[in-house]
Design a protein around this motif. Structure first.
Motif, short mmCIF file in Angstrom:
data_model
loop_
_atom_site.label_atom_id
_atom_site.label_comp_id
_atom_site.label_asym_id
_atom_site.label_seq_id
_atom_site.Cartn_x
_atom_site.Cartn_y
_atom_site.Cartn_z
N LYS A 1 -6.92 0.04 -5.21
CA LYS A 1 -6.42 1.64 -5.34
C LYS A 1 -5.49 1.83 -4.24
CE LYS A 1 -10.53 3.32 -7.76
NZ LYS A 1 -11.47 4.29 -7.80
N PHE A 2 -4.30 2.51 -4.47
CA PHE A 2 -3.52 2.80 -3.44
C PHE A 2 -3.40 4.38 -3.51
CE2 PHE A 2 -1.42 -1.01 -5.56
CZ PHE A 2 -1.48 -1.84 -4.61
N ASP A 3 -3.87 4.86 -2.46
CA ASP A 3 -4.03 6.16 -2.29
C ASP A 3 -2.82 6.83 -1.38
OD1 ASP A 3 -4.67 5.04 0.07
OD2 ASP A 3 -6.70 6.29 0.42
N ARG A 4 -1.99 6.12 -0.87
CA ARG A 4 -0.80 6.64 -0.14
C ARG A 4 0.36 6.89 -1.11
NH1 ARG A 4 -0.88 6.96 4.85
NH2 ARG A 4 1.75 6.94 5.19
N VAL A 5 0.26 7.69 -1.88
CA VAL A 5 1.14 8.11 -3.01
C VAL A 5 2.33 9.25 -2.33
CG1 VAL A 5 1.44 9.06 -5.28
CG2 VAL A 5 -0.59 7.71 -4.91
N LEU A 6 3.49 9.05 -2.54
CA LEU A 6 4.40 9.74 -2.00
C LEU A 6 5.18 10.71 -3.05
CD1 LEU A 6 6.39 7.18 0.15
CD2 LEU A 6 4.51 8.67 0.85
N ALA A 7 4.97 10.24 -4.27
CA ALA A 7 5.56 11.44 -5.38
C ALA A 7 5.13 10.71 -6.67
CB ALA A 7 7.09 11.16 -5.44
N VAL A 8 5.07 11.69 -7.50
CA VAL A 8 4.26 11.46 -8.92
C VAL A 8 5.46 12.18 -9.85
CG1 VAL A 8 2.76 11.67 -10.67
CG2 VAL A 8 2.28 11.20 -8.28
N THR A 9 5.83 11.53 -10.77
CA THR A 9 6.99 12.03 -11.90
C THR A 9 6.48 11.81 -13.39
OG1 THR A 9 8.57 12.08 -10.32
CG2 THR A 9 9.34 12.16 -12.55
N ASP A 10 6.37 12.88 -14.22
CA ASP A 10 6.16 12.71 -15.61
C ASP A 10 6.89 13.55 -16.29
OD1 ASP A 10 4.77 14.91 -15.05
OD2 ASP A 10 2.89 14.33 -15.60
N GLU A 11 6.69 13.69 -17.62
CA GLU A 11 7.48 14.68 -18.61
C GLU A 11 7.35 15.92 -18.16
OE1 GLU A 11 4.85 12.58 -19.78
OE2 GLU A 11 6.40 10.83 -20.29
N ALA A 12 6.06 16.41 -17.52
CA ALA A 12 5.88 17.62 -17.00
C ALA A 12 6.67 18.27 -15.91
CB ALA A 12 4.42 18.19 -17.03
N GLY A 13 6.84 17.36 -14.95
CA GLY A 13 7.68 17.56 -13.76
C GLY A 13 7.43 16.85 -12.95
N SER A 14 8.02 17.03 -11.59
CA SER A 14 7.69 16.29 -10.47
C SER A 14 6.83 16.76 -9.22
CB SER A 14 9.00 15.70 -9.76
OG SER A 14 9.83 15.13 -10.76
N VAL A 15 6.13 15.95 -8.84
CA VAL A 15 5.46 16.49 -7.41
C VAL A 15 5.65 15.53 -6.24
CG1 VAL A 15 2.93 16.82 -6.63
CG2 VAL A 15 3.26 16.99 -9.01
N PHE A 16 5.89 16.14 -5.21
CA PHE A 16 6.40 15.43 -4.06
C PHE A 16 5.33 15.86 -2.79
CE2 PHE A 16 10.22 15.87 -6.46
CZ PHE A 16 10.46 14.50 -6.47
N GLY A 17 4.81 14.69 -2.18
CA GLY A 17 4.24 15.23 -1.27
C GLY A 17 4.69 15.24 -0.02
N ALA A 18 4.00 15.98 0.85
CA ALA A 18 4.65 15.90 2.36
C ALA A 18 3.50 15.75 3.40
CB ALA A 18 4.83 17.88 2.51
N PRO A 19 3.33 14.57 3.64
CA PRO A 19 3.91 13.38 3.47
C PRO A 19 3.21 12.71 1.91
CG PRO A 19 2.46 12.62 5.18
CD PRO A 19 2.51 14.29 4.96
N LEU A 20 2.10 13.19 1.65
CA LEU A 20 1.23 12.39 0.72
C LEU A 20 1.05 13.32 -0.51
CD1 LEU A 20 -0.92 10.18 2.54
CD2 LEU A 20 1.15 9.74 1.52
N VAL A 21 0.84 13.07 -1.69
CA VAL A 21 0.30 13.78 -2.88
C VAL A 21 -1.08 13.98 -2.63
CG1 VAL A 21 0.53 14.20 -5.34
CG2 VAL A 21 2.42 13.30 -4.28
N ASP A 22 -1.65 14.85 -2.71
CA ASP A 22 -3.19 15.24 -2.65
C ASP A 22 -3.82 14.72 -3.91
OD1 ASP A 22 -3.23 16.09 0.14
OD2 ASP A 22 -2.75 18.42 -0.63
N GLY A 23 -4.77 13.93 -3.93
CA GLY A 23 -5.60 13.63 -4.98
C GLY A 23 -5.12 12.59 -5.77
N ALA A 24 -3.81 12.04 -5.61
CA ALA A 24 -3.24 11.25 -6.55
C ALA A 24 -3.59 9.69 -6.01
CB ALA A 24 -1.53 11.34 -6.27
N VAL A 25 -3.80 8.98 -7.09
CA VAL A 25 -4.34 7.63 -6.99
C VAL A 25 -3.64 6.78 -7.94
CG1 VAL A 25 -6.36 5.96 -6.86
CG2 VAL A 25 -6.48 8.39 -5.71
#
Length: 103
Positions: free
Chosen positions: A35-59
């Motif tokens: 599992k990689f818990d150091r996720v900096l950004a997640v993008t899908d059809e609904a939109g984008s989420v960028f972390g500062a510096p990491l996205v909370d709860g993203a795995v």
């Protein structure tokens, strides 16, 4: 298309579900799940989420396909007029992983 930007081994990778990537060697056996818990950004059809510096709860979960070594790199050193020559080889270890889910 859903994708994420993860950080591992001091490098950043843009990954999508089903991608196969080569990363710096991990302490994991072939066939295991990492599992990689150091996720900096997640993008899908609904939109984008960028972390500062990491996205909370993203795995991002991935399956280890194999561990191996890269092709040999030859390192040659020479000092002219001194008779010094040295040839050295290096094979960088890697881990091949397949991305399963982005959550």
């Amino acid at each position: 298309m859903k994708y994420a930007v993860i950080e591992t081994g001091g490098k950043q990778y843009r990954v999508a579900e089903g991608d196969v990537i080569y990363i710096a060697k991990l302490d994991a056996e072939a066939g295991s799940t990492v599992k990689f818990d150091r996720v900096l950004a997640v993008t899908d059809e609904a939109g984008s989420v960028f972390g500062a510096p990491l996205v909370d709860g993203a795995v991002v979960t991935a399956n280890v396909v194999k561990n191996g070594k890269g092709k040999k790199v030859r390192v040659y050193k020479m000092k002219p007029k001194k008779g010094y020559q040295r040839l050295q080889g290096h094979r960088q270890p890697y881990t091949k992983v397949q991305i399963e889910t982005i959550g």
